[in-house]
Design a protein around this motif. Structure first.
Motif, PDB file in Angstrom:
ATOM      1  N   TYR A   5       0.815  -1.214   0.000  1.00 50.94           N
ATOM      2  CA  TYR A   5       0.000   0.000   0.000  1.00 50.94           C
ATOM      3  C   TYR A   5       0.852   1.269   0.000  1.00 50.94           C
ATOM      4  CZ  TYR A   5      -3.618  -3.334   1.304  1.00 50.94           C
ATOM      5  OH  TYR A   5      -4.471  -4.407   1.349  1.00 50.94           O
ATOM      6  N   ALA A   6       2.035   1.198   0.566  1.00 48.37           N
ATOM      7  CA  ALA A   6       2.907   2.376   0.598  1.00 48.37           C
ATOM      8  C   ALA A   6       4.336   1.941   0.877  1.00 48.37           C
ATOM      9  CB  ALA A   6       2.459   3.360   1.676  1.00 48.37           C
ATOM     10  N   TYR A   7       5.266   2.762   0.392  1.00 50.05           N
ATOM     11  CA  TYR A   7       6.677   2.552   0.716  1.00 50.05           C
ATOM     12  C   TYR A   7       7.386   3.898   0.667  1.00 50.05           C
ATOM     13  CZ  TYR A   7       7.693   3.049  -4.264  1.00 50.05           C
ATOM     14  OH  TYR A   7       7.799   3.537  -5.535  1.00 50.05           O
ATOM     15  N   CYS A   8       8.486   3.980   1.358  1.00 51.89           N
ATOM     16  CA  CYS A   8       9.357   5.146   1.276  1.00 51.89           C
ATOM     17  C   CYS A   8      10.771   4.674   1.576  1.00 51.89           C
ATOM     18  CB  CYS A   8       8.934   6.223   2.274  1.00 51.89           C
ATOM     19  SG  CYS A   8       9.862   7.762   2.072  1.00 51.89           S
ATOM     20  N   LEU A   9      11.664   4.937   0.648  1.00 52.86           N
ATOM     21  CA  LEU A   9      13.073   4.594   0.815  1.00 52.86           C
ATOM     22  C   LEU A   9      13.830   5.884   1.080  1.00 52.86           C
ATOM     23  CD1 LEU A   9      15.373   2.532   0.741  1.00 52.86           C
ATOM     24  CD2 LEU A   9      15.462   2.843  -1.735  1.00 52.86           C
ATOM     25  N   MET A  10      14.275   6.039   2.320  1.00 49.93           N
ATOM     26  CA  MET A  10      15.058   7.210   2.699  1.00 49.93           C
ATOM     27  C   MET A  10      16.539   6.857   2.552  1.00 49.93           C
ATOM     28  SD  MET A  10      12.759   9.482   3.550  1.00 49.93           S
ATOM     29  CE  MET A  10      13.480  10.683   4.658  1.00 49.93           C
ATOM     30  N   THR A  11      17.420   7.802   2.847  1.00 52.70           N
ATOM     31  CA  THR A  11      18.845   7.531   2.668  1.00 52.70           C
ATOM     32  C   THR A  11      19.359   6.458   3.627  1.00 52.70           C
ATOM     33  OG1 THR A  11      19.341   9.395   4.109  1.00 52.70           O
ATOM     34  CG2 THR A  11      19.431   9.794   1.737  1.00 52.70           C
ATOM     35  N   ASN A  12      18.797   6.386   4.843  1.00 51.78           N
ATOM     36  CA  ASN A  12      19.323   5.409   5.805  1.00 51.78           C
ATOM     37  C   ASN A  12      18.250   4.524   6.443  1.00 51.78           C
ATOM     38  OD1 ASN A  12      18.087   7.226   7.463  1.00 51.78           O
ATOM     39  ND2 ASN A  12      19.808   7.467   8.846  1.00 51.78           N
ATOM     40  N   HIS A  13      17.038   4.525   5.910  1.00 49.03           N
ATOM     41  CA  HIS A  13      15.992   3.622   6.401  1.00 49.03           C
ATOM     42  C   HIS A  13      14.875   3.512   5.369  1.00 49.03           C
ATOM     43  CE1 HIS A  13      14.313   7.536   7.645  1.00 49.03           C
ATOM     44  NE2 HIS A  13      13.131   6.934   7.705  1.00 49.03           N
ATOM     45  N   TYR A  14      13.975   2.574   5.620  1.00 45.15           N
ATOM     46  CA  TYR A  14      12.828   2.415   4.738  1.00 45.15           C
ATOM     47  C   TYR A  14      11.577   2.143   5.560  1.00 45.15           C
ATOM     48  CZ  TYR A  14      13.191  -2.629   5.469  1.00 45.15           C
ATOM     49  OH  TYR A  14      13.230  -3.883   6.035  1.00 45.15           O
ATOM     50  N   HIS A  15      10.432   2.369   4.923  1.00 46.99           N
ATOM     51  CA  HIS A  15       9.124   2.064   5.501  1.00 46.99           C
ATOM     52  C   HIS A  15       8.297   1.337   4.450  1.00 46.99           C
ATOM     53  CE1 HIS A  15       9.358   4.709   9.049  1.00 46.99           C
ATOM     54  NE2 HIS A  15      10.062   5.505   8.261  1.00 46.99           N
ATOM     55  N   LEU A  16       7.529   0.360   4.891  1.00 49.82           N
ATOM     56  CA  LEU A  16       6.584  -0.344   4.033  1.00 49.82           C
ATOM     57  C   LEU A  16       5.243  -0.419   4.752  1.00 49.82           C
ATOM     58  CD1 LEU A  16       8.759  -3.475   3.101  1.00 49.82           C
ATOM     59  CD2 LEU A  16       8.401  -1.444   1.693  1.00 49.82           C
ATOM     60  N   LEU A  17       4.171  -0.313   4.010  1.00 51.51           N
ATOM     61  CA  LEU A  17       2.832  -0.554   4.526  1.00 51.51           C
ATOM     62  C   LEU A  17       2.283  -1.682   3.663  1.00 51.51           C
ATOM     63  CD1 LEU A  17       0.514   0.221   6.431  1.00 51.51           C
ATOM     64  CD2 LEU A  17      -0.208   1.900   4.724  1.00 51.51           C
ATOM     65  N   ILE A  18       2.170  -2.871   4.257  1.00 53.93           N
ATOM     66  CA  ILE A  18       1.837  -4.055   3.472  1.00 53.93           C
ATOM     67  C   ILE A  18       0.764  -4.898   4.137  1.00 53.93           C
ATOM     68  CG2 ILE A  18       4.124  -4.169   2.413  1.00 53.93           C
ATOM     69  CD1 ILE A  18       4.842  -6.375   4.342  1.00 53.93           C
ATOM     70  N   LYS A  19       0.130  -5.701   3.301  1.00 53.49           N
ATOM     71  CA  LYS A  19      -0.853  -6.676   3.795  1.00 53.49           C
ATOM     72  C   LYS A  19      -0.373  -8.056   3.388  1.00 53.49           C
ATOM     73  CE  LYS A  19      -5.740  -7.921   3.521  1.00 53.49           C
ATOM     74  NZ  LYS A  19      -7.039  -7.523   2.957  1.00 53.49           N
ATOM     75  N   THR A  20      -0.359  -8.975   4.338  1.00 51.61           N
ATOM     76  CA  THR A  20       0.039 -10.351   4.067  1.00 51.61           C
ATOM     77  C   THR A  20      -1.227 -11.187   3.862  1.00 51.61           C
ATOM     78  OG1 THR A  20       0.092 -10.817   6.435  1.00 51.61           O
ATOM     79  CG2 THR A  20       2.173 -10.211   5.391  1.00 51.61           C
ATOM     80  N   LEU A  21      -1.398 -11.721   2.670  1.00 58.55           N
ATOM     81  CA  LEU A  21      -2.556 -12.561   2.402  1.00 58.55           C
ATOM     82  C   LEU A  21      -2.369 -13.946   3.026  1.00 58.55           C
ATOM     83  CD1 LEU A  21      -3.241 -11.514  -1.295  1.00 58.55           C
ATOM     84  CD2 LEU A  21      -4.178 -10.561   0.818  1.00 58.55           C
TER      85      LEU A  21
END
Length: 188
Positions: free
Chosen positions: A52-68
């Motif tokens: 649903y969302a992601y952001c790759l920063m210079t020193n970290h990342y974020h994911l918003l995901i659903k596991t089916l």
């Protein structure tokens, strides 16, 4: 003391994130970002994950995901290993790329889901990298503002907004505590 065992659920939504070890970079070039996205696209099919969302920063990342399927651990293990190998190869180094194992927070309701969605896309704004969330090239924000086919599962979030302007206003709004009832949002 051992780490607590994680419990994985079917059809669960998670905010997943991790930080680079020793403050090193994990997003070094456009090719690094392209690799990050192509890997997400490939692994989402393999593990039946919705992104649903992601952001790759210079020193970290974020994911918003659903596991089916209850397989977040397998998905993240392969994701972390492949991405770490890619970064180590680029830097001609070895060893851990991430400071620890990934963090995953289970999301139980719409209000929290939307807060996390906003938080992920405002990361570059809060870091003073861009003025507007949709100007940051290494996140899923632009996927929501255009109609091209993408590996991001946009409809799950977009259904909650009547118009694109509502979506932009919601994500751009940055007070300390947000009352989502101030926005015209459709609930599922």
């Amino acid at each position: 003391m051992p780490r607590p065992k994680r419990i994985f659920e079917r059809n669960a939504i998670y905010h997943v994130y991790n930080r680079a070890n020793n403050k090193r970079g994990i997003n070094l070039t456009n090719t690094t970002f392209d690799y990050f996205c192509s890997m997400l696209s490939e692994l989402k099919k393999k593990y039946e994950i919705e992104i649903y969302a992601y952001c790759l920063m210079t020193n970290h990342y974020h994911l918003l995901i659903k596991t089916l399927q209850p397989n977040l651990d397998k998905f993240m293990k392969e994701f972390g290993q492949q991405y770490a190998q890619h970064i180590n190869k680029l830097l001609n180094s070895d060893g851990p790329v991430f400071v620890s194992r990934y963090k995953a927070k289970l999301i139980h309701d719409d209000a929290y889901l939307l807060q996390v969605f906003r938080y992920i896309h405002l990361n570059p704004v809060e870091a003073n990298l861009v003025e507007h969330f949709y100007d940051y090239p290494w996140s899923s924000a632009t996927h929501y503002l255009n109609t091209t086919k993408t590996f991001v599962d946009k409809n799950f979030i977009k259904k909650r907004f009547m118009h694109t302007k509502d979506f932009i206003d919601f994500v751009s709004y940055r007070p300390q505590a947000v009352n989502v009832s101030n926005f015209k949002i459709w609930k599922l």
